[in-house]
Design an enzyme around this catalytic site. Structure first.
Site, PDB file in Angstrom:
ATOM      1  CG  HIS A  74      -1.894   0.993   1.401  1.00 42.38           C
ATOM      2  ND1 HIS A  74      -1.628   2.292   1.769  1.00 42.38           N
ATOM      3  CD2 HIS A  74      -3.237   0.931   1.213  1.00 42.38           C
ATOM      4  CE1 HIS A  74      -2.762   2.976   1.810  1.00 42.38           C
ATOM      5  NE2 HIS A  74      -3.757   2.167   1.476  1.00 42.38           N
ATOM      6  CG  ASP A 102       0.485  -2.610   6.076  1.00 45.95           C
ATOM      7  OD1 ASP A 102      -0.421  -2.684   6.923  1.00 45.95           O
ATOM      8  OD2 ASP A 102       0.374  -1.990   4.998  1.00 45.95           O
ATOM      9  CD  GLN A 152      -6.906  -4.581   3.790  1.00 48.64           C
ATOM     10  OE1 GLN A 152      -7.869  -5.309   4.000  1.00 48.64           O
ATOM     11  NE2 GLN A 152      -7.046  -3.293   3.509  1.00 48.64           N
ATOM     12  CE  LYS A 210      -7.196  -0.255   6.082  1.00 47.11           C
ATOM     13  NZ  LYS A 210      -7.924   0.232   4.922  1.00 47.11           N
ATOM     14  CB  CYS A 232      -3.703   3.131  -1.705  1.00 43.86           C
ATOM     15  SG  CYS A 232      -4.845   4.461  -1.433  1.00 43.86           S
TER      16      CYS A 232
HETATM   17  N1  PMP Z   1      -1.783  -0.801   4.557  1.00 44.55           N
HETATM   18  C1  PMP Z   1      -2.755  -1.492   3.982  1.00 44.55           C
HETATM   19  C2  PMP Z   1      -2.469  -2.887   3.488  1.00 44.55           C
HETATM   20  C3  PMP Z   1      -4.018  -0.940   3.833  1.00 44.55           C
HETATM   21  O1  PMP Z   1      -4.983  -1.641   3.249  1.00 44.55           O
HETATM   22  C4  PMP Z   1      -4.242   0.366   4.320  1.00 44.55           C
HETATM   23  C5  PMP Z   1      -5.601   1.024   4.164  1.00 44.55           C
HETATM   24  N2  PMP Z   1      -6.229   0.801   2.955  1.00 44.55           N
HETATM   25  C6  PMP Z   1      -3.189   1.050   4.929  1.00 44.55           C
HETATM   26  C7  PMP Z   1      -1.978   0.433   5.037  1.00 44.55           C
HETATM   27  C8  PMP Z   1      -3.362   2.432   5.465  1.00 44.55           C
HETATM   28  O2  PMP Z   1      -4.284   2.419   6.518  1.00 44.55           O
HETATM   29  P1  PMP Z   1      -4.865   3.780   7.101  1.00 44.55           P
HETATM   30  O3  PMP Z   1      -5.391   4.548   5.924  1.00 44.55           O
HETATM   31  O4  PMP Z   1      -5.937   3.352   8.032  1.00 44.55           O
HETATM   32  O5  PMP Z   1      -3.745   4.497   7.778  1.00 44.55           O
END
Ligand code: PMP
Length: 576
Positions: free
Chosen positions: A140, A217, A220, A243, A382
């Site tokens: 991401h 990270d 998910q 999430k 993203c």
């Molecule tokens: N890493 C992953 C794999 C994500 O899916 C996301 C959110 N889509 C993020 C990081 C960023 O999370 P946040 O926008 O809640 O900071």
């Protein structure tokens, strides 16, 4: 609780309402497969954020109604109560991911902030020119851009890991990339697009062998299966509450205590200090407070503890079992449809499915599904480097949660089939009249559009009308679709060309690769074409879209970019 009662789980989410009955009927009767369910709402964008259960919503309300006070600051009863609940939440998170100590749990506002914290503190201090940071191509942006900024500042080098045919990080490639210059290895436990669990245990072990810091990270992962940071033995693990049925604006940075102790603070201010003086150096607070400057999201943190409790109450293993059924059902149904492309082998590990539909723009599919009450995501998610790697401009993503049902998936598949095969009688019938209109070639103005839309009820029908309008847009030539004409801020491609005649009247031509955007462009151009700069600046586009019942299309969300188109038109005519 061992067997999972999806209805009981679902009932806890007020936003999901009670349309599951009508969706169930649709799925079971199938007497008229072209009949959409009125007021259907099927939420399949859980990878972006999940809906919130009553216990989380109630927790917010109770906090503000009954014990709102700042934490750690006062000696009064209210503050003590708020502080106790706030710290209890930290303890719950510690247990949830099996950290050793609450000192290792730092509150952030989300996973993104966690990456920035590490990049700006620890990483900033350990990197020398030529040192290497390894990240995977499926990360991401939150786990890419902080490292790019850091690499630039410290002259470090980013090395990018590819994927195997299943869409997991390629371990063979990792073995070739890692060496004594590798200082940091960061990757997601699960990709937010491909839904595959990466072999992070092996990655962490190999990174440790060369003394590199490992940053995982977990954004998910945490909603779908249990995580044990001690068993993983990673240095850092990051995730967001929203999430996993919790509130937005709350995240967790887990870090090994010794590392956190060695790191300088991230932000400075109240709460992160022991002593501040102009005569002596400022002394920072102990962990975890050293990294928590300012007033935190107290209500959010406390509500997050409720979300964790909620998941535990229904049990991870039962949730996983139900989600496993959803994955199989949805994957099989999609695979049986014509023209669906998947990008990697085998079904995903968490209920996140990415695909494209040949011959259809992703954005058109997503907006057509929206008109049936189905929320899915289209775009780059993203993860632009992943899109580039897979040679995609974007894709569709269906991401499910434990409250989704088989009937909802069947409804989604039935609607998708209808969209792809064009089995929608109104569209076919109206197609003829659209062609006739096209022949008339009269320039539409905003009054024409309003007359056309004013009596149309429901987003489904308005969506259909927009798709018909798309046929009226005169397409731009390839040479007109220049980089200069490209409108930034749209997830689909859109171009705008402006001309002005001797009477200072503006004429616009526009185009897009997405049909829905072409329809919306007809609506926007009808408002601005044939007008002076002053008339364009004074035109109330919000009122126009509100009258048309299309206000949601003007949202600043990057989804369709209509706002970006309007802004470009206004900017082009501003100097006149
Ligand atoms: N890493 C992953 C794999 C994500 O899916 C996301 C959110 N889509 C993020 C990081 C960023 O999370 P946040 O926008 O809640 O900071």
């Amino acid at each position: 609780m061992n067997s999972f009662d999806v209805e009981k789980f679902r009932q806890q989410f007020p936003l999901l309402g009670n349309n599951s009955q009508s969706i169930k009927r649709h799925a079971h009767e199938q007497t008229n497969p072209t009949q959409e369910v009125s007021n259907a709402f099927v939420y399949l964008d859980n990878g972006a954020t999940t809906q919130k259960p009553n216990c989380v919503i109630d927790s917010h309300q109770t906090f503000y109604q009954e014990y709102n006070a700042n934490v750690h600051r006062a000696s009064h009863v209210l503050s003590a109560k708020a502080t106790a609940a706030f710290e209890q939440a930290r303890d719950n998170v510690k247990d949830y991911i099996n950290a050793k100590s609450i000192k290792e749990i730092i509150w952030t506002k989300g996973a993104t902030e966690g990456f920035n914290l590490i990049a700006n503190t620890l990483a900033h201090h350990i990197l020398s020119p030529g040192d290497e940071i390894i990240i995977s191509v499926s990360e991401h942006h939150a786990n890419i851009v902080p490292w790019q900024l850091l690499a630039k500042q410290s002259s470090a080098i980013i090395k990018v890991l590819g994927l195997d045919e299943d869409g997991r990080i390629d371990l063979n490639g990792f073995e070739k990339l890692i060496n004594n210059k590798t200082k940091i290895v960061c990757c997601a436990q699960v990709s937010n697009v491909l839904g595959k669990v990466n072999p992070i245990e092996a990655i962490i072990a190999q990174a440790k062998a060369v003394g590199a810091i490992t940053i995982i990270d977990g954004a998910q992962a945490v909603a779908h299966f249990p995580v044990d940071v001690q068993a993983l033995d990673c240095d850092f693990y990051l995730f967001s509450a929203h999430k996993m049925y919790g509130p937005t604006g709350v995240g967790v940075l887990y870090g090994k205590q010794a590392l956190l102790e060695s790191m300088p603070p991230y932000q400075a201010g109240g709460e992160m200090i022991k002593k501040v003086s102009f005569n002596q150096p400022t002394i920072f607070a102990d962990l975890p407070f050293k990294f928590e400057a300012g007033t935190p999201n107290i209500a959010g943190v406390i509500a997050f503890a409720q979300a964790i409790q909620f998941i535990k109450q229904f049990s991870h293993s039962a949730i996983m079992k139900h989600e496993g059924v959803l994955i199989q059902h949805c994957s099989r149904a999609l695979a049986q449809m014509p023209n669906i492309n998947f990008f990697v082998n085998n079904v995903p590990d968490i209920p996140v499915l990415a695909f494209t539909v040949e011959g259809h723009h992703n954005h058109d599919i997503a907006s057509a599904l929206d008109s049936f009450g189905i929320a899915i995501r289209s775009g780059h998610h993203c993860a632009m480097p992943l899109m580039e790697y897979l040679s995609l401009s974007g894709c569709l993503r269906v991401s499910m949660a434990a409250y989704n049902t088989i009937e909802e998936i069947d409804y989604f598949i039935a609607c998708l089939e209808k969209i792809i095969t064009g089995v929608d009688r109104n569209i076919v019938v109206n197609d003829v009249s659209a062609k006739k209109n096209l022949q008339q070639r009269r320039q539409l103005n905003s009054d024409d559009i309003i007359k056309q839309f004013i009596h149309i009820a429901g987003w489904h029908n308005r969506h259909r009308e927009i798709m018909l309008l798309s046929k009226k847009l005169r397409r731009l030539t390839n040479s007109d679709r220049s980089e200069q004409a490209l409108i930034h801020g749209c997830e689909s491609l859109a171009w705008l060309v402006a001309t002005q005649d001797e009477d200072k009247i503006f004429y616009f031509q526009a185009d897009s690769d997405a049909r829905i955007i072409r329809g919306l462009l007809v609506i926007v151009l009808a408002a601005f074409n044939g007008k002076t700069a002053g008339q364009i600046q004074n035109f109330d586009i919000e009122e126009y879209f509100a009258t048309l019942g299309l206000m949601q299309q003007l949202s600043p969300s990057r989804g369709n970019g209509v706002l970006a188109i309007v802004e470009k038109i206004k900017a082009l005519t501003l100097t006149e």
